[in-house]
Design a protein around this motif. Structure first.
Motif, mmCIF file in Angstrom:
data_model
loop_
_atom_site.group_PDB
_atom_site.id
_atom_site.type_symbol
_atom_site.label_atom_id
_atom_site.label_comp_id
_atom_site.label_asym_id
_atom_site.label_seq_id
_atom_site.Cartn_x
_atom_site.Cartn_y
_atom_site.Cartn_z
ATOM 1 N N UNK A 71 0.871 -1.155 -0.036
ATOM 2 C CA UNK A 71 0.174 -0.101 -0.098
ATOM 3 C C UNK A 71 0.766 1.257 -0.031
ATOM 4 N N UNK A 72 2.025 0.959 -0.194
ATOM 5 C CA UNK A 72 3.015 2.107 -0.314
ATOM 6 C C UNK A 72 2.864 2.888 -1.531
ATOM 7 N N UNK A 73 2.992 4.416 -1.532
ATOM 8 C CA UNK A 73 2.593 5.152 -2.674
ATOM 9 C C UNK A 73 4.161 5.439 -3.227
ATOM 10 N N UNK A 74 4.314 4.930 -4.624
ATOM 11 C CA UNK A 74 5.734 5.154 -5.210
ATOM 12 C C UNK A 74 5.343 5.720 -6.571
ATOM 13 N N UNK A 75 4.378 6.367 -6.392
ATOM 14 C CA UNK A 75 4.103 7.475 -7.835
ATOM 15 C C UNK A 75 5.308 8.359 -8.052
ATOM 16 N N UNK A 76 5.733 8.312 -9.185
ATOM 17 C CA UNK A 76 6.775 9.359 -9.684
ATOM 18 C C UNK A 76 8.308 8.926 -8.772
ATOM 19 N N UNK A 77 8.398 7.654 -7.985
ATOM 20 C CA UNK A 77 9.383 7.424 -7.487
ATOM 21 C C UNK A 77 10.446 7.050 -8.309
ATOM 22 N N UNK A 78 11.721 7.227 -8.148
ATOM 23 C CA UNK A 78 13.073 7.050 -8.937
ATOM 24 C C UNK A 78 13.402 5.378 -8.475
ATOM 25 N N UNK A 79 13.193 4.390 -9.231
ATOM 26 C CA UNK A 79 13.476 3.230 -9.153
ATOM 27 C C UNK A 79 14.704 2.733 -9.771
ATOM 28 N N UNK A 80 15.517 3.600 -10.389
ATOM 29 C CA UNK A 80 16.633 3.091 -11.064
ATOM 30 C C UNK A 80 17.607 2.545 -10.068
ATOM 31 N N UNK A 81 18.103 1.382 -10.522
ATOM 32 C CA UNK A 81 19.053 0.659 -10.045
ATOM 33 C C UNK A 81 18.786 0.182 -8.393
ATOM 34 N N UNK A 103 13.509 -11.476 -3.688
ATOM 35 C CA UNK A 103 12.326 -12.136 -3.574
ATOM 36 C C UNK A 103 11.521 -11.633 -2.393
ATOM 37 N N UNK A 104 12.184 -11.415 -1.317
ATOM 38 C CA UNK A 104 11.393 -11.194 0.113
ATOM 39 C C UNK A 104 10.952 -9.666 0.131
ATOM 40 N N UNK A 105 11.232 -8.675 -0.790
ATOM 41 C CA UNK A 105 10.805 -7.412 -1.093
ATOM 42 C C UNK A 105 9.305 -7.611 -1.065
ATOM 43 N N UNK A 106 8.331 -6.873 -0.463
ATOM 44 C CA UNK A 106 6.938 -6.925 -0.703
ATOM 45 C C UNK A 106 6.774 -5.606 -1.307
ATOM 46 N N UNK A 107 6.356 -6.020 -2.696
ATOM 47 C CA UNK A 107 6.005 -4.716 -3.340
ATOM 48 C C UNK A 107 4.879 -4.892 -4.530
ATOM 49 N N UNK A 108 3.939 -3.877 -4.457
ATOM 50 C CA UNK A 108 2.687 -3.952 -5.442
ATOM 51 C C UNK A 108 3.295 -4.231 -6.733
ATOM 52 N N UNK A 109 2.236 -5.017 -7.752
ATOM 53 C CA UNK A 109 2.570 -5.531 -8.758
ATOM 54 C C UNK A 109 3.012 -4.351 -9.798
ATOM 55 N N UNK A 110 1.849 -3.291 -9.618
ATOM 56 C CA UNK A 110 2.391 -2.227 -10.532
ATOM 57 C C UNK A 110 3.575 -1.469 -10.352
ATOM 58 N N UNK A 111 4.098 -1.466 -9.068
ATOM 59 C CA UNK A 111 5.627 -0.664 -8.982
ATOM 60 C C UNK A 111 6.644 -1.917 -8.996
#
Length: 699
Positions: free
Chosen positions: A183-193, A198-206
């Motif tokens: 449920x974290x809001x990662x809109x516009x977040x820089x995810x480069x590198x 596998x243990x990271x819990x991240x929504x499908x979109x992000x």
């Protein structure tokens, strides 16, 4: 060192301290180096105070205001900072130990290399703060505000970020292994590198966004996907298919979208600054409020040419195109209402039927822009270059706001030369210019040919509807003639007619000069024959001998000009349509042949030699200049050369070889020149001359 007076006030209690601060609002307290371990400072007003080196370990600072205070070297181990204001402070390399920072506000603070690993941070606000390389390993940041925060290289492994706001946060190279971001809001977040496992819990979109920017996911089919507010900046998205995708508020700045399909995509308020959209397709895309500043839109085409960007039906209302490169862009019917086109390069762009009402075109380059039926209502054009822009009576110039313009590129020929246009003056002048036709003669002008053309146009349109407004000498041999025409006359059609008529008159004059030269040459030939006849007659009164002697001087295979063929007839198989290819294949041989013709011409009489050298110069220029390399033009040069050669045939050495070399040249150029030759029966030029000129020998 701390100020004793300030310390005395603090020891009187928080309530007394806060009252003193209000009374002495201009004083910035100095409590540097004071030991305040375990102190009760709840709701204390410590804003802008000097708190360097203060020991706050175990102190209660809940709800205190420490905004913009100087905190270098301060110790907060075990301190209660619940809901404390710590905005705008420098806490670089600070260790917070077991401090309670729940719901604390640390907006725009400097926390580079800070150690927060043991702190309670639930609900804390780090909006816009610098947390580069910060240690946040295993902390609970649920419901915290990290929007716009710089977390570059930060350690967030195993951190709990449930419902955390990471909007536009910089997570490049951050460690998110084992982190929980449900449920974290990662809109516009820089995810480069960014590091995840596998243990990271991240929504499908992000997770999908992360896989795209890091090129983990190889699929390029993103049709219809929900991608609003994603950050694809600095990403290679070439050939991706975003058709129908929701890209509202997406960050696509500096991305490579070459060849991408964005048909019917929703790009409302998308950031496309410096993006490469070459060969991309944006048919029916929504670009309202999109920012395309400095985007590469060269050759942009909205009329169906997929060799360039396709924006057919796109809405660019209020779009930012500041400094955008739109050279030769085809923007047919594009809505650019209120668009920011300051300093944009729109040279040679097609803005036909485009809506530019209230658009800002200040300092824009509109050189040779096509603006027929374009709506410029209330547009701002101050400082724009309008050299050779194409407008007509259907162009709406109502209410244009313009202090001055440039008539030439590179800020040349400012109008007015000084000061500013009066209100509405530019519109009046531009509309008046619509009723003029400017024709430029780059290589000089044949005044006789132009006058004849002008007279024909006046006869066609009426003398009252067309007149010469100005004659202007340009650099070199160039001349510009400005014609004033009545409003009902199509200026584009008029310009075309002037040029066509002028070229026709020039061609007619050229043919007439050739014919005159041929007659002159024949007259010279007759004079030679007369002289030879007189000499022979005086030395030999036998008329038969005279005829025999003269006949021996005439070649047995004479070339004859046939006017109905406009030239000569040759048994070659070349066609006009193949001439360009022939030139490319035979360029070296063509140049060699022309050089040989020049050498041969030196043996010709002065008049014919000069004519031939002139025609060879013209032919060489036509071959070397792409815009002049026209079949009919080159054919005319060949015919002219053969015509001059025919006038000296029979009495100048090398004339036959010269003609043959011209025919060989015509084959290499792919020009269909024919030769008709008379029957090889010997005849006397003297007899032909006698018949034509009634020459009779004396008794």
């Amino acid at each position: 060192m701390a100020c004793e007076e300030h310390l005395v006030q603090l020891r009187k209690g928080t309530e007394n301290w806060n009252c003193w601060r209000k009374e002495k609002w201009d004083i910035k307290p100095d409590l540097s180096g004071v030991d305040l371990r375990g102190a009760e400072l709840k709701e204390a007003f410590l804003s802008e105070a000097n708190l360097q080196g203060v020991n706050f370990s175990g102190a209660n600072l809940s709800n205190a205001n420490i905004n913009r205070a100087s905190l270098n070297g301060a110790n907060f181990d075990g301190a209660n900072l619940y809901k404390t204001g710590l905005s705008g402070v420098n806490l670089e390399s600070t260790t917070f130990g077991n401090a309670n920072l729940e719901e604390a506000v640390l907006s725009c603070s400097k926390l580079i290399d800070a150690d927060l690993s043991g702190a309670k941070l639930r609900g804390a606000s780090f909006q816009g703060s610098e947390l580069n390389r910060a240690n946040l390993r295993g902390v609970n940041l649920s419901h915290s505000n990290l929007s716009l925060a710089n977390l570059n290289n930060a350690d967030l492994s195993k951190a709990i970020l449930l419902s955390a706001d990471l909007h536009k946060a910089d997570l490049r190279k951050a460690n998110l292994c084992g982190a929980i971001l449900q449920s974290a809001n990662l809109s516009g977040a820089f995810l480069h590198e960014t590091l995840i496992d596998q243990k990271t819990c991240l929504e499908e979109k992000w997770f999908f966004v992360w896989s795209v920017v890091n090129q983990v996911n190889k699929t390029k089919d993103l049709r219809g996907k929900d991608l609003k507010e994603v950050n694809f900046s600095d990403t290679d998205l070439s050939q991706f298919d975003f058709s129908g995708a929701d890209l509202r508020n997406a960050n696509l700045s500096n991305s490579n979208l070459r060849g991408a399909k964005l048909n019917q995509a929703n790009l409302h308020s998308a950031d496309l600054r410096k993006a490469s959209l070459i060969e991309a397709s944006l048919r029916e895309a929504n670009l309202t409020h999109a920012n395309l500043a400095s985007a590469d839109l060269a050759g942009l085409d909205i009329d169906g040419n997929f060799m360039r960007v396709d924006l057919k039906g796109a809405d660019l209302y209020r779009a930012c195109l500041f400094k955008a490169y739109l050279f030769r862009a085809k923007l047919f019917r594009v809505n650019l209402e209120e668009a920011d086109l300051r300093q944009a390069d729109l040279s040679e762009a097609g803005l036909i039927r485009a809506n530019l009402s209230r658009a800002c075109l200040e300092q824009a380059n509109l050189m040779r822009t096509q603006a027929i039926e374009t709506d410029f209502t209330k547009a701002r054009l101050t400082g724009a270059c309008i050299e050779d822009w194409n407008i007509n009576l259907t162009t709406n110039l109502t209410g244009i706001i313009c202090d001055y313009i440039y008539k030439k590129h590179s800020c040349k020929e400012r109008r007015p030369r000084s000061g500013s246009f009066a209100s509405g003056e530019f519109t009046i002048l531009a509309q008046k210019a619509i009723e003029t036709v400017e024709v430029c003669f780059i290589d000089g002008i044949d005044w006789n040919a132009f006058f004849q053309s002008f007279q024909e146009l006046r006869a066609q349109y009426g003398e009252e509807n067309i007149s010469i407004q100005a004659l202007e000498k340009k650099s070199g041999e160039a001349f510009l003639i400005r014609l004033e025409v009545s409003p009902q006359i199509n200026t584009i059609e008029m310009e075309r007619q002037v040029k066509e008529l002028y070229e026709t008159k020039l061609q007619m004059k050229f043919q007439a000069e050739l014919y005159e030269a041929k007659l002159q040459a024949k007259e010279e030939k007759v004079a030679i024959y007369r002289e030879e006849l007189e000499r022979q007659y005086q030395s030999n009164t036998n008329l038969t001998e005279v005829v025999k002697t003269m006949a021996e001087k005439e070649p047995t295979n004479q070339t004859t000009i046939h006017a109905e063929h406009i030239g000569f007839v040759q048994s070659g198989s070349g066609t006009i349509t193949e001439f360009s290819q022939s030139i490319g294949q035979n360029v070296d041989e063509i140049t060699k042949t022309i050089k040989s013709l020049r050498a041969t011409a030196q043996n010709f009489p002065h008049t014919q030699r000069d004519q031939i050298l002139l025609h060879l110069d013209d032919l060489q220029e036509d071959i070397n200049t792409p815009e002049k390399r026209k079949p009919q033009r080159i054919q005319t040069r060949i015919v002219a050369l053969l015509t001059v050669a025919s006038t000296v045939a029979g009495f100048v050495a090398g004339a036959t070889d010269f003609s043959n070399n011209i025919l060989e040249l015509s084959e290499k150029l792919g020009i269909p020149i024919e030769i008709k030759q008379s029957n090889p029966v010997q005849h006397s030029p003297l007899l032909e001359t006698n018949q034509q000129h009634d020459l009779q020998p004396p008794n």
